[in-house]
Design an enzyme around this catalytic site. Structure first.
Site, mmCIF file in Angstrom:
data_model
loop_
_atom_site.group_PDB
_atom_site.id
_atom_site.type_symbol
_atom_site.label_atom_id
_atom_site.label_comp_id
_atom_site.label_asym_id
_atom_site.label_seq_id
_atom_site.Cartn_x
_atom_site.Cartn_y
_atom_site.Cartn_z
ATOM 1 C CB CYS A 103 -1.084 -0.048 1.182
ATOM 2 S SG CYS A 103 -2.029 1.509 1.232
ATOM 3 N NE ARG A 230 -5.821 0.734 -11.037
ATOM 4 C CZ ARG A 230 -4.904 1.375 -11.475
ATOM 5 N NH1 ARG A 230 -4.763 2.915 -11.359
ATOM 6 N NH2 ARG A 230 -3.661 0.606 -12.187
HETATM 7 C C1 LIG Z 1 -9.486 2.027 -4.715
HETATM 8 C C2 LIG Z 1 -8.347 0.944 -4.397
HETATM 9 C C3 LIG Z 1 -8.197 0.548 -3.229
HETATM 10 C C4 LIG Z 1 -7.241 -0.268 -3.010
HETATM 11 N N1 LIG Z 1 -7.252 -1.287 -1.895
HETATM 12 C C5 LIG Z 1 -6.136 -2.061 -1.687
HETATM 13 C C6 LIG Z 1 -5.861 -3.009 -0.604
HETATM 14 O O1 LIG Z 1 -6.850 -2.889 0.398
HETATM 15 N N2 LIG Z 1 -5.153 -3.849 -0.201
HETATM 16 C C7 LIG Z 1 -3.977 -3.982 -1.336
HETATM 17 O O2 LIG Z 1 -3.098 -4.866 -1.392
HETATM 18 N N3 LIG Z 1 -4.225 -3.263 -2.475
HETATM 19 C C8 LIG Z 1 -5.237 -2.400 -2.719
HETATM 20 N N4 LIG Z 1 -5.111 -1.562 -3.847
HETATM 21 C C9 LIG Z 1 -4.308 -1.828 -4.945
HETATM 22 C C10 LIG Z 1 -4.829 -2.892 -6.030
HETATM 23 O O3 LIG Z 1 -5.040 -4.124 -5.225
HETATM 24 C C11 LIG Z 1 -4.000 -3.172 -7.172
HETATM 25 O O4 LIG Z 1 -2.616 -3.623 -6.731
HETATM 26 C C12 LIG Z 1 -3.485 -1.980 -8.105
HETATM 27 O O5 LIG Z 1 -5.018 -1.289 -8.110
HETATM 28 C C13 LIG Z 1 -3.250 -2.410 -9.332
HETATM 29 O O6 LIG Z 1 -3.986 -3.252 -10.039
HETATM 30 P P1 LIG Z 1 -4.860 -2.683 -11.080
HETATM 31 O O7 LIG Z 1 -4.195 -1.984 -12.187
HETATM 32 O O8 LIG Z 1 -5.329 -3.912 -11.621
HETATM 33 O O9 LIG Z 1 -6.095 -2.026 -10.630
HETATM 34 C C14 LIG Z 1 -6.154 -0.606 -3.923
HETATM 35 C C15 LIG Z 1 -6.334 0.039 -5.365
HETATM 36 C C16 LIG Z 1 -7.437 0.827 -5.284
HETATM 37 C C17 LIG Z 1 -7.536 1.582 -6.827
#
Ligand SMILES: Cc1cc2nc3c(=O)[nH]c(=O)nc-3n(C[C@H](O)[C@H](O)[C@H](O)COP(=O)(O)O)c2cc1C
Length: 323
Positions: A103, A230
């Site tokens: 995070c 996302r």
């Molecule tokens: C709104 C939001 C909340 C997120 N909350 C977490 C979380 O609680 N734990 C975590 O490991 N990653 C969290 N992430 C990161 C996502 O798990 C992921 O690693 C990141 O969005 C990249 O992947 P994507 O491009 O498929 O979205 C969050 C991302 C977003 C956009």
């Protein structure tokens, strides 16, 4: 207890729904599961709050049997509370516990949790090892490439995590400094996977926003599983689209009735858990995704954003359907 490796190797094309705070609650996770996501993970749960048994954090760990295999994700910076939280998470009955070492958010990083740990890999190994030793169920880790462009130690980090007993590692192809900007770099994820010392599953994450990309990236970088975040917001069908493409079918495109039905179901399910007010409020962040690309939808979305009950949302959505 089934190991993560056995779990994943039994799946033809393992797809994870990425944990997302404020998004991947039970209602949303179930929608994704129904549409083909294999592995689900809770929103992150603060180990400090959990170890103080804060009600809201305990509630975040609740899941449905249909969600299995299911992981509860915790984050923290201090061994005592991390271990206590891990025990509480284990007691909630998931298939694995995941530690969030990725995070980038200031509130988390400033305390030394999340991706801050990437500046202190020995500590990361100590804390993770302590959790692994304490639990009977598998422990996995989700992290990033490194802290910033001058420090991307993910190959070493992955080895260290494996050495302390972590059963799988999910890697978001960005550094902390990148937050969510720029493009995810999967080449280092591929390097981790190619490292002959690595034997645990490597889960690739970052910017997978289409079925084609999921398939391409799995092939190109050799990862054991792909994690989608996302792109699933407002489009839980993305998992089904991957399955369709793999099977040589045209990827499923939801029509308006599908989208409306999914939104209403999610609203009702969220209401059961959190009450109507929260359900209506939380859904607001997902309308843009659910109704992307529809003609003349903007005024409808504006009305949805102002709606205060599920009945009102339904009326607005049905009105659009009728015209
Ligand atoms: C709104 C939001 C909340 C997120 N909350 C977490 C979380 O609680 N734990 C975590 O490991 N990653 C969290 N992430 C990161 C996502 O798990 C992921 O690693 C990141 O969005 C990249 O992947 P994507 O491009 O498929 O979205 C969050 C991302 C977003 C956009």
């Amino acid at each position: 207890m089934i190991s993560i490796k056995d779990l994943i190797s039994g799946m033809p094309f393992p797809l994870y729904l990425a944990p997302m705070e404020g998004v991947t609650d039970r209602a949303f996770r179930l929608a994704c599961k129904e549409q083909g996501a294999d592995v689900l993970i809770s929103e992150f749960v603060s180990s400090d709050a959990l170890s103080r048994e804060v009600e809201k954090s305990i509630r975040k760990m609740a899941f449905d049997e249909r969600e299995r295999p299911f992981g509860i994700q915790i984050f923290g910076h201090d061994e005592l509370s991390l271990v206590k939280a891990a025990h509480l998470a284990e007691a909630a009955g998931p298939d694995f516990v995941d530690i969030n070492w990725g995070c980038p958010v200031k509130k988390v990083v400033s305390k030394g949790a999340g991706s801050a740990i990437l500046q202190d890999i020995p500590k990361m190994a100590v804390l993770t090892g302590a959790v692994v030793r304490e639990l009977r169920i598998p422990v996995t880790v989700k992290t990033r490439l490194g802290w910033d462009s001058t420090s991307k130690p993910i190959v070493e980090v992955a080895e260290r995590m494996q050495d302390v007993g972590v059963q799988a590692i999910a890697i978001h192809g960005r550094t902390r400094a990148q937050m969510y900007g720029g493009e995810a770099d999967w080449s280092l994820i591929g390097e981790v996977k190619r490292n002959p010392r690595m034997s645990i599953p490597v889960i690739g994450n970052g910017d997978v926003n289409s079925a084609g990309k999921a398939i391409l990236y799995r092939e190109r970088y050799g990862v054991d599983a792909v994690m989608i975040g996302r792109a699933a917001i407002g489009n839980p069908w993305i998992f089904r689209q991957v399955r369709d493409l793999l099977a040589g079918r045209e990827p499923y495109v939801p029509d308006y009735a599908d989208r409306m039905g999914m939104v209403l179901r999610q609203l009702r399910q969220t209401m059961e858990e959190k009450g109507e007010r929260r359900a209506v409020l939380e859904m607001r962040s997902q309308y843009a995704g659910y109704f992307k690309g529809l003609d003349h939808f903007k005024p409808v979305r504006m009305r949805l954003m102002a709606a205060t009950s599920i009945a009102e949302c339904e009326e607005i959505l049905r009105l659009y359907q009728a015209v």
